[in-house]
Design a protein around this motif. Structure first.
Motif, mmCIF file in Angstrom:
data_model
loop_
_atom_site.group_PDB
_atom_site.id
_atom_site.type_symbol
_atom_site.label_atom_id
_atom_site.label_comp_id
_atom_site.label_asym_id
_atom_site.label_seq_id
_atom_site.Cartn_x
_atom_site.Cartn_y
_atom_site.Cartn_z
ATOM 1 N N GLN A 146 46.018 -3.901 56.249
ATOM 2 C CA GLN A 146 44.819 -3.238 56.786
ATOM 3 C C GLN A 146 44.887 -1.736 56.555
ATOM 4 N N ASP A 147 46.026 -1.149 56.797
ATOM 5 C CA ASP A 147 46.177 0.297 56.653
ATOM 6 C C ASP A 147 45.943 0.727 55.203
ATOM 7 N N LEU A 148 46.502 -0.021 54.259
ATOM 8 C CA LEU A 148 46.331 0.328 52.857
ATOM 9 C C LEU A 148 44.871 0.208 52.422
ATOM 10 N N VAL A 149 44.216 -0.842 52.849
ATOM 11 C CA VAL A 149 42.830 -1.087 52.429
ATOM 12 C C VAL A 149 41.888 -0.035 53.020
ATOM 13 N N LEU A 150 42.046 0.270 54.303
ATOM 14 C CA LEU A 150 41.143 1.237 54.925
ATOM 15 C C LEU A 150 41.335 2.642 54.360
ATOM 16 N N ARG A 151 42.545 2.963 53.965
ATOM 17 C CA ARG A 151 42.778 4.278 53.374
ATOM 18 C C ARG A 151 42.189 4.351 51.955
ATOM 19 N N ALA A 152 42.279 3.255 51.224
ATOM 20 C CA ALA A 152 41.825 3.257 49.831
ATOM 21 C C ALA A 152 40.293 3.206 49.721
ATOM 22 N N LYS A 153 39.644 2.410 50.565
ATOM 23 C CA LYS A 153 38.191 2.225 50.447
ATOM 24 C C LYS A 153 37.523 2.190 51.826
ATOM 25 N N PRO A 154 37.451 3.322 52.453
ATOM 26 C CA PRO A 154 36.857 3.354 53.795
ATOM 27 C C PRO A 154 35.345 3.100 53.806
ATOM 28 N N ASP A 155 34.698 3.233 52.640
ATOM 29 C CA ASP A 155 33.252 2.978 52.571
ATOM 30 C C ASP A 155 32.922 1.485 52.481
ATOM 31 N N LEU A 156 33.915 0.669 52.134
ATOM 32 C CA LEU A 156 33.698 -0.773 52.003
ATOM 33 C C LEU A 156 34.335 -1.576 53.136
ATOM 34 N N TYR A 157 35.401 -1.060 53.727
ATOM 35 C CA TYR A 157 36.163 -1.813 54.731
ATOM 36 C C TYR A 157 36.337 -0.975 55.995
ATOM 37 N N PHE A 158 36.546 -1.667 57.114
ATOM 38 C CA PHE A 158 36.664 -0.994 58.414
ATOM 39 C C PHE A 158 37.559 -1.825 59.331
ATOM 40 N N SER A 159 37.917 -1.238 60.459
ATOM 41 C CA SER A 159 38.695 -1.947 61.469
ATOM 42 C C SER A 159 37.729 -2.547 62.482
ATOM 43 N N PRO A 160 37.611 -3.856 62.564
ATOM 44 C CA PRO A 160 36.649 -4.478 63.460
ATOM 45 C C PRO A 160 37.075 -4.364 64.926
ATOM 46 N N PRO A 161 36.092 -4.424 65.841
ATOM 47 C CA PRO A 161 36.440 -4.379 67.265
ATOM 48 C C PRO A 161 37.192 -5.635 67.701
ATOM 49 N N TYR A 162 37.970 -5.477 68.780
ATOM 50 C CA TYR A 162 38.721 -6.569 69.398
ATOM 51 C C TYR A 162 39.924 -7.004 68.559
ATOM 52 N N VAL A 163 39.710 -7.349 67.306
ATOM 53 C CA VAL A 163 40.801 -7.892 66.489
ATOM 54 C C VAL A 163 41.367 -6.853 65.520
ATOM 55 N N GLY A 164 40.746 -5.692 65.453
ATOM 56 C CA GLY A 164 41.232 -4.651 64.547
ATOM 57 C C GLY A 164 42.662 -4.233 64.846
ATOM 58 N N PRO A 165 43.030 -4.046 66.124
ATOM 59 C CA PRO A 165 44.431 -3.663 66.422
ATOM 60 C C PRO A 165 45.459 -4.701 65.981
ATOM 61 N N SER A 166 45.015 -5.951 65.770
ATOM 62 C CA SER A 166 45.949 -6.998 65.317
ATOM 63 C C SER A 166 46.076 -7.023 63.789
ATOM 64 N N GLY A 167 45.380 -6.128 63.087
ATOM 65 C CA GLY A 167 45.517 -6.031 61.640
ATOM 66 C C GLY A 167 44.336 -6.630 60.862
ATOM 67 N N TRP A 168 43.350 -7.149 61.564
ATOM 68 C CA TRP A 168 42.212 -7.743 60.851
ATOM 69 C C TRP A 168 41.452 -6.672 60.063
ATOM 70 N N ILE A 169 40.866 -7.115 58.947
ATOM 71 C CA ILE A 169 40.094 -6.219 58.086
ATOM 72 C C ILE A 169 38.617 -6.601 58.187
ATOM 73 N N GLY A 170 37.770 -5.609 58.393
ATOM 74 C CA GLY A 170 36.330 -5.831 58.360
ATOM 75 C C GLY A 170 35.774 -5.393 57.013
ATOM 76 N N ALA A 171 34.923 -6.212 56.420
ATOM 77 C CA ALA A 171 34.306 -5.892 55.124
ATOM 78 C C ALA A 171 32.792 -5.881 55.282
ATOM 79 N N TRP A 172 32.176 -4.752 54.883
ATOM 80 C CA TRP A 172 30.714 -4.686 54.955
ATOM 81 C C TRP A 172 30.096 -5.578 53.875
ATOM 82 N N LEU A 173 29.037 -6.271 54.255
ATOM 83 C CA LEU A 173 28.378 -7.182 53.313
ATOM 84 C C LEU A 173 26.962 -6.741 52.951
ATOM 85 N N ASP A 174 26.554 -5.591 53.414
ATOM 86 C CA ASP A 174 25.165 -5.167 53.188
ATOM 87 C C ASP A 174 25.001 -4.179 52.045
ATOM 88 N N GLN A 175 26.092 -3.658 51.488
ATOM 89 C CA GLN A 175 25.978 -2.665 50.416
ATOM 90 C C GLN A 175 26.924 -3.001 49.264
#
Length: 205
Positions: A146-175
């Motif tokens: 998660q840390d590597l992905v969010l640092r590399a592409k913060p415009d495409l990926y994010f830390s989701p609520p609730y499960v973000g602290p456990s390492g889950w990756i959020g990916a935007w699907l609208d752009q």
């Protein structure tokens, strides 16, 4: 009384008059024959021209039909309906359900994807309070990934609520999401939750 003998001159005149009478009697028949023979070629010509015109008309009608059928065929072929583009959630569903023994369960009003009853991916619609006005997907992952992905592409990926602290990756699907990367994240998330037998069914290792 004895009939007076005809002279040679009288006999000649009588023969000439008789021949002339026969000639005049035969003239109308000859004229009629000429007229009749003159009419017969006209009838033959009329029949032949009638046949020709009929054949030409048939050919022209056949050509016009062929042209019209050809045009209609081109038009119908050109009017092939295009398939509507898949939505993001449909594409997400297709990727997840292609994995071995995955089930889709609706939870909190959103489709979740599970293996061995464990969630490894969850859709987040833009209208829900989780999405904050943007459509996305939450994918199970390790904190280092998660840390590597969010640092590399913060415009495409994010830390989701609730499960973000456990390492889950959020990916935007609208752009314009990068579906090849999202597919890799989903497969890694599947390996985290699946059994060894299920992982072997992937055929990657």
């Amino acid at each position: 009384m004895a009939k007076p003998k005809k002279s040679a001159k009288d006999v000649a005149k009588h023969g000439a008059n008789r021949a002339a009478g026969n000639a005049t009697a035969k003239r109308p028949a000859r004229a009629f024959a000429k007229k009749k023979t003159a009419r017969s070629p006209a009838k033959g010509a009329a029949k032949s021209t009638g046949k020709r015109t009929g054949q030409s008309a048939a050919k022209n009608s056949g050509k016009s039909r062929a042209k019209s059928e050809g045009k209609s065929g081109v038009k119908s072929a050109g009017k092939t309906s295009k398939k509507p583009a898949r939505t993001a959630v449909e594409r997400l569903r297709e990727i997840c359900l292609a994995l071995p023994e995955v089930t889709e369960v609706e939870t909190w009003g959103e489709p979740t994807f599970r293996v061995r009853t464990k969630i490894f991916a969850m859709h987040s619609s833009a209208s829900s309070h989780h999405g904050k006005g943007r459509e996305g997907v939450w994918i199970a992952a390790h904190t280092t990934t998660q840390d590597l992905v969010l640092r590399a592409k913060p415009d495409l990926y994010f830390s989701p609520p609730y499960v973000g602290p456990s390492g889950w990756i959020g990916a935007w699907l609208d752009q314009r999401p990068v579906w090849s990367e999202i597919t890799d994240f989903l497969r890694d998330a599947y390996r985290m939750k699946a059994s060894k037998k299920q992982i072997a069914l992937l055929g990657d290792d």
